[in-house]
Design an enzyme around this catalytic site. Structure first.
Site, PDB file in Angstrom:
ATOM      1  N   SER A  17     -14.519   4.511   6.740  1.00 33.92           N
ATOM      2  CA  SER A  17     -14.326   3.951   7.641  1.00 33.92           C
ATOM      3  C   SER A  17     -15.638   3.935   8.288  1.00 33.92           C
ATOM      4  CB  SER A  17     -13.179   2.802   8.165  1.00 33.92           C
ATOM      5  OG  SER A  17     -12.245   2.728   7.410  1.00 33.92           O
ATOM      6  N   LYS A  66       0.400  -0.143   9.679  1.00 39.06           N
ATOM      7  CA  LYS A  66       0.412  -1.721   8.651  1.00 39.06           C
ATOM      8  C   LYS A  66       1.000  -2.458   9.974  1.00 39.06           C
ATOM      9  CE  LYS A  66      -3.589  -0.773   5.465  1.00 39.06           C
ATOM     10  NZ  LYS A  66      -4.090  -1.241   4.203  1.00 39.06           N
ATOM     11  N   ASP A 102      -7.398  -7.549   4.287  1.00 45.09           N
ATOM     12  CA  ASP A 102      -7.209  -6.338   2.158  1.00 45.09           C
ATOM     13  C   ASP A 102      -7.193  -7.139   1.554  1.00 45.09           C
ATOM     14  OD1 ASP A 102      -6.928  -3.625   3.392  1.00 45.09           O
ATOM     15  OD2 ASP A 102      -4.886  -3.859   3.659  1.00 45.09           O
ATOM     16  N   GLY A 127       3.166  -2.664  -8.128  1.00 44.60           N
ATOM     17  CA  GLY A 127       3.829  -2.427  -6.573  1.00 44.60           C
ATOM     18  C   GLY A 127       4.148  -3.505  -6.741  1.00 44.60           C
ATOM     19  N   ALA A 128       5.199  -3.150  -5.305  1.00 45.33           N
ATOM     20  CA  ALA A 128       5.418  -4.249  -4.494  1.00 45.33           C
ATOM     21  C   ALA A 128       5.763  -3.602  -2.906  1.00 45.33           C
ATOM     22  CB  ALA A 128       6.687  -4.597  -4.419  1.00 45.33           C
ATOM     23  N   TYR A 217      -8.971   4.943  -4.903  1.00 47.29           N
ATOM     24  CA  TYR A 217      -9.825   5.656  -4.992  1.00 47.29           C
ATOM     25  C   TYR A 217     -10.273   7.165  -4.809  1.00 47.29           C
ATOM     26  CZ  TYR A 217     -10.744   4.965  -0.335  1.00 47.29           C
ATOM     27  OH  TYR A 217     -10.152   4.741   0.892  1.00 47.29           O
TER      28      TYR A 217
HETATM   29  P1  NDP Z   1       3.802   2.235  -0.183  1.00 50.44           P
HETATM   30  O1  NDP Z   1       4.161   2.654   0.487  1.00 50.44           O
HETATM   31  O2  NDP Z   1       3.761   0.828   0.406  1.00 50.44           O
HETATM   32  O3  NDP Z   1       4.320   1.214  -1.566  1.00 50.44           O
HETATM   33  C1  NDP Z   1       4.314   1.735  -2.613  1.00 50.44           C
HETATM   34  C2  NDP Z   1       4.524   1.480  -4.165  1.00 50.44           C
HETATM   35  O4  NDP Z   1       3.951   2.641  -4.481  1.00 50.44           O
HETATM   36  C3  NDP Z   1       5.679   0.795  -3.971  1.00 50.44           C
HETATM   37  O5  NDP Z   1       5.737  -0.407  -5.065  1.00 50.44           O
HETATM   38  C4  NDP Z   1       6.513   1.891  -5.086  1.00 50.44           C
HETATM   39  O6  NDP Z   1       7.192   1.568  -5.390  1.00 50.44           O
HETATM   40  C5  NDP Z   1       5.385   2.460  -6.061  1.00 50.44           C
HETATM   41  N1  NDP Z   1       5.165   4.076  -6.683  1.00 50.44           N
HETATM   42  C6  NDP Z   1       5.382   4.991  -5.736  1.00 50.44           C
HETATM   43  N2  NDP Z   1       5.623   5.840  -6.343  1.00 50.44           N
HETATM   44  C7  NDP Z   1       5.573   5.649  -7.008  1.00 50.44           C
HETATM   45  C8  NDP Z   1       5.535   6.568  -8.983  1.00 50.44           C
HETATM   46  N3  NDP Z   1       5.735   7.646  -8.976  1.00 50.44           N
HETATM   47  N4  NDP Z   1       5.906   5.627 -10.109  1.00 50.44           N
HETATM   48  C9  NDP Z   1       5.509   3.809 -10.335  1.00 50.44           C
HETATM   49  N5  NDP Z   1       5.550   3.519  -8.783  1.00 50.44           N
HETATM   50  C10 NDP Z   1       5.493   4.398  -7.808  1.00 50.44           C
HETATM   51  O7  NDP Z   1       2.243   2.311  -0.539  1.00 50.44           O
HETATM   52  P2  NDP Z   1       0.782   1.013  -0.273  1.00 50.44           P
HETATM   53  O8  NDP Z   1       1.297   0.257  -0.955  1.00 50.44           O
HETATM   54  O9  NDP Z   1       0.563   1.007   1.317  1.00 50.44           O
HETATM   55  O10 NDP Z   1      -0.598   1.343  -1.265  1.00 50.44           O
HETATM   56  C11 NDP Z   1      -0.622   1.779  -2.341  1.00 50.44           C
HETATM   57  C12 NDP Z   1      -2.215   1.885  -2.899  1.00 50.44           C
HETATM   58  O11 NDP Z   1      -3.067   1.301  -2.512  1.00 50.44           O
HETATM   59  C13 NDP Z   1      -1.753   3.138  -2.200  1.00 50.44           C
HETATM   60  O12 NDP Z   1      -2.708   3.992  -3.643  1.00 50.44           O
HETATM   61  C14 NDP Z   1      -3.187   3.169  -0.737  1.00 50.44           C
HETATM   62  O13 NDP Z   1      -4.091   4.807  -1.387  1.00 50.44           O
HETATM   63  C15 NDP Z   1      -3.953   2.196  -2.287  1.00 50.44           C
HETATM   64  N6  NDP Z   1      -4.392   0.979  -1.129  1.00 50.44           N
HETATM   65  C16 NDP Z   1      -6.060   1.286  -1.446  1.00 50.44           C
HETATM   66  C17 NDP Z   1      -6.737   0.198   0.162  1.00 50.44           C
HETATM   67  C18 NDP Z   1      -8.077   0.398  -0.830  1.00 50.44           C
HETATM   68  O14 NDP Z   1      -8.796  -0.317   0.420  1.00 50.44           O
HETATM   69  N7  NDP Z   1      -8.663   0.626  -1.832  1.00 50.44           N
HETATM   70  C19 NDP Z   1      -6.004  -0.539   0.685  1.00 50.44           C
HETATM   71  C20 NDP Z   1      -4.696  -0.059   1.076  1.00 50.44           C
HETATM   72  C21 NDP Z   1      -3.879   0.280  -0.185  1.00 50.44           C
HETATM   73  P3  NDP Z   1       9.275   1.503  -5.078  1.00 50.44           P
HETATM   74  O15 NDP Z   1       9.504   0.077  -4.629  1.00 50.44           O
HETATM   75  O16 NDP Z   1      10.017   1.432  -6.315  1.00 50.44           O
HETATM   76  O17 NDP Z   1       9.257   3.087  -4.357  1.00 50.44           O
END
Ligand code: NDP
Length: 274
Positions: A17, A66, A102, A127-128, A217
């Site tokens: 950033s 966040k 976002d 994802g959730a 990424y």
């Molecule tokens: P969270 O920790 O809030 O959520 C993680 C999610 O990933 C949950 O839904 C979880 O499932 C799932 N998950 C984790 N590990 C696994 C696995 N091995 N197999 C299947 N599902 C899995 O993370 P965020 O939502 O904050 O971030 C998610 C991604 O988005 C990250 O990679 C982050 O870098 C990216 N991101 C990119 C941005 C950008 O600007 N490009 C901005 C924001 C985020 P469960 O509920 O079952 O645990």
């Protein structure tokens, strides 16, 4: 007078950033400096108040703060309220205003940069977690033909679908539940790619001409994009464009100027490939 901004996270040293905002500032002639600031895990609010006391005008917020930023805000934009999370803080004399850019960043990257209109498309969101929650309302605002949320823990996907049911009906379940359906856009908002893991997605869910989008990424293809390629997705994109576009949207919120994100994204892409 120079205005000061920062990105707050833990860890934060890797953040791109500062480089992105430096280019926006140079391009638009805005007198701003932007730094990366490490907040202790138990000291987010103190770090914010310290930055305000030192004259800071605003901050971006990244993992894992966040939701804490959401709670710290005295005023929330409608999109932050919906997302339940804040990635952009603006400081004035008497308030901390919270916004979330976002979702706007994701939609702009898909529609404007990748040239892929979302209206009428069948979208699958994987994802959730926080990232998924932040993009649901902006995706629904594009009037897709449908939105399905699939998550490892199906109950979390169902809870999210319920929360947005006043905007549109959203399908939800685990990954296996998508078997037999086809989607035009599949967005990976899980953190599985961070761990180098591929998702257990059923075969045949990528419709002809579909877009696979990984919010993650980095150098090289992510496991999700490799799987999408193998399953025949026509277009592949990582989340670098989302990163730059959420930053551009934050810059617009703070400075009232929309920067030209394309040269910044191109420069970042070159750096990442090196
Ligand atoms: P969270 O920790 O809030 O959520 C993680 C999610 O990933 C949950 O839904 C979880 O499932 C799932 N998950 C984790 N590990 C696994 C696995 N091995 N197999 C299947 N599902 C899995 O993370 P965020 O939502 O904050 O971030 C998610 C991604 O988005 C990250 O990679 C982050 O870098 C990216 N991101 C990119 C941005 C950008 O600007 N490009 C901005 C924001 C985020 P469960 O509920 O079952 O645990």
């Amino acid at each position: 007078m120079t205005d000061h901004y920062c990105v707050l996270g833990n860890p934060v040293a890797h953040s791109r950033s500062p480089a992105i905002h430096a280019q926006f500032a140079a391009q638009s002639g805005q007198d701003v400096v932007y730094e990366a600031l490490l907040a202790p895990l138990e000291g987010f609010a103190d770090t914010v108040h310290g930055f305000i006391a030192a004259g800071g005008k605003g901050a971006n917020v990244t993992v894992p703060f966040k939701e804490e930023a959401f709670r710290l805000s005295n005023r929330l934009s409608a999109r932050a309220e919906r997302a339940g999370a804040v990635n952009t803080l603006t400081f004035t004399a008497d308030e901390i205003a919270g916004d979330n850019t976002d979702g706007a960043g994701l939609v702009r990257d898909i529609e404007a940069n990748l040239g892929f209109p979302l209206a009428g498309k069948r979208i699958l969101l994987l994802g959730a977690g926080g990232a998924a929650r932040g993009v649901i309302a902006p995706l629904l605002a594009c009037k897709p033909a449908g939105l399905t949320i699939a998550n490892r823990s199906a109950d979390k996907a169902q809870a999210l679908a319920e929360q947005f049911s006043d905007i549109a009906a959203v399908d939800a379940g685990n990954f296996a539940k998508t078997a037999g359906s086809r989607f035009d856009v599949i967005i990976n908002a899980t953190s599985a790619s961070l761990a180098g893991e591929a998702l257990p997605l059923p075969a045949g869910i990528f419709a002809p001409g579909s877009l696979a989008y990984d919010m993650m990424y980095g150098k090289g293809e992510t496991p999700f994009l490799a799987l999408a390629r193998a399953q025949g997705a026509a277009h592949l994109a990582d989340g670098l464009g989302m990163l730059v576009e959420q930053a551009a949207e934050a810059f617009l919120v703070w400075r009232g100027v929309r920067p030209d994100s394309r040269p910044v994204l191109a420069a970042l892409r070159t750096q990442l490939a090196a």
